[in-house]
Design an enzyme around this catalytic site. Sequence first.
Site, PDB file in Angstrom:
ATOM      1  N   CYS A  55      21.755  46.615 -16.694  1.00  0.00           N
ATOM      2  CA  CYS A  55      20.859  47.202 -15.695  1.00  0.00           C
ATOM      3  C   CYS A  55      19.907  48.129 -16.435  1.00  0.00           C
ATOM      4  O   CYS A  55      20.320  49.168 -16.958  1.00  0.00           O
ATOM      5  CB  CYS A  55      21.646  47.971 -14.635  1.00  0.00           C
ATOM      6  SG  CYS A  55      20.593  48.787 -13.404  1.00  0.00           S
TER       7      CYS A  55
ATOM      8  N   CYS B 282      13.556  47.655 -10.949  1.00  0.00           N
ATOM      9  CA  CYS B 282      14.428  46.792 -11.745  1.00  0.00           C
ATOM     10  C   CYS B 282      13.812  46.673 -13.132  1.00  0.00           C
ATOM     11  O   CYS B 282      12.848  45.930 -13.325  1.00  0.00           O
ATOM     12  CB  CYS B 282      14.596  45.416 -11.105  1.00  0.00           C
ATOM     13  SG  CYS B 282      15.689  44.335 -12.048  1.00  0.00           S
TER      14      CYS B 282
END
Length: 276
Positions: free
Chosen positions: A219, A75
Amino acid sequence: MKVNFTKMQGSGNDFVVIDATKTPFQLTTSQIQKMANRRFGVGFDQLLVIEPPKNNSVDFHFRIFNADGSEVGQCGNGARCIARFIRAHQLSDREELRVSTLNEVLELKIQPDGKVSVKMGVPRFEPTEIPFIASGVANFYDIAVDNQIVKLGVVNIGNPHAIIPVERINAEEVGKLGARLSVHECFPEGANVGFMQVIDPQNIRLRVYERGTGETLACGSNACAAVAVGRRCGLLQERVVVSQPGGSLTIDWQGPLTPVTMTGPATTVFCGEWLD
């Protein structure tokens, strides 16, 4: 159960961060889902748990859980928040940090302007390393989805990613096609699906449907994936600004066998206690 947490966000991608460096911490899948609920819990795209290092080659280990409770390996936006959290809570005074995740080691550095740079690792395009079911390696693949053929590129940067080049991003398509592709049988472990609109060789627009979470405002790892796919087929230059609904990230990639570097903001929103 009482859990102390910090709410953070990077480019609108929001997280609950928990410090487990001194006290072991564990939540069940149902507890994570409950905490992630934006009406009955705290609400987040991902839960980030900072733990002691697994070995002497890294400074910290951190775990990443999607809103559905599934654990994932990467992430980028969360990594930037982790760096700011570690600095703010004086967990380390190092200028540069090495942190491990489920399947990657990331290098984090807070820049003088407060933004954080993250070396995200080397992109992997071999289908078996993504994983992606295909007969060989190609820049793009044609995938049958319901009654249409979708052209996409695939890459692993800690997580499996599918990148769809489009002339113009359609919000409805992101939700419907993104959801379908994120669990498509060609991706045995699922995929984060990015819709990439190339503005020029140094600028793209991107919207992302994340497996286990849904569409997010940003993202980081998919931004890196989009640039890697675009660079690989000659559409983009070494430095690209990726504009997402939550803000912009700068992605640098020199090419094969070199790591992708992502630079962007990370902000603390509030601190609190969650009672279950």
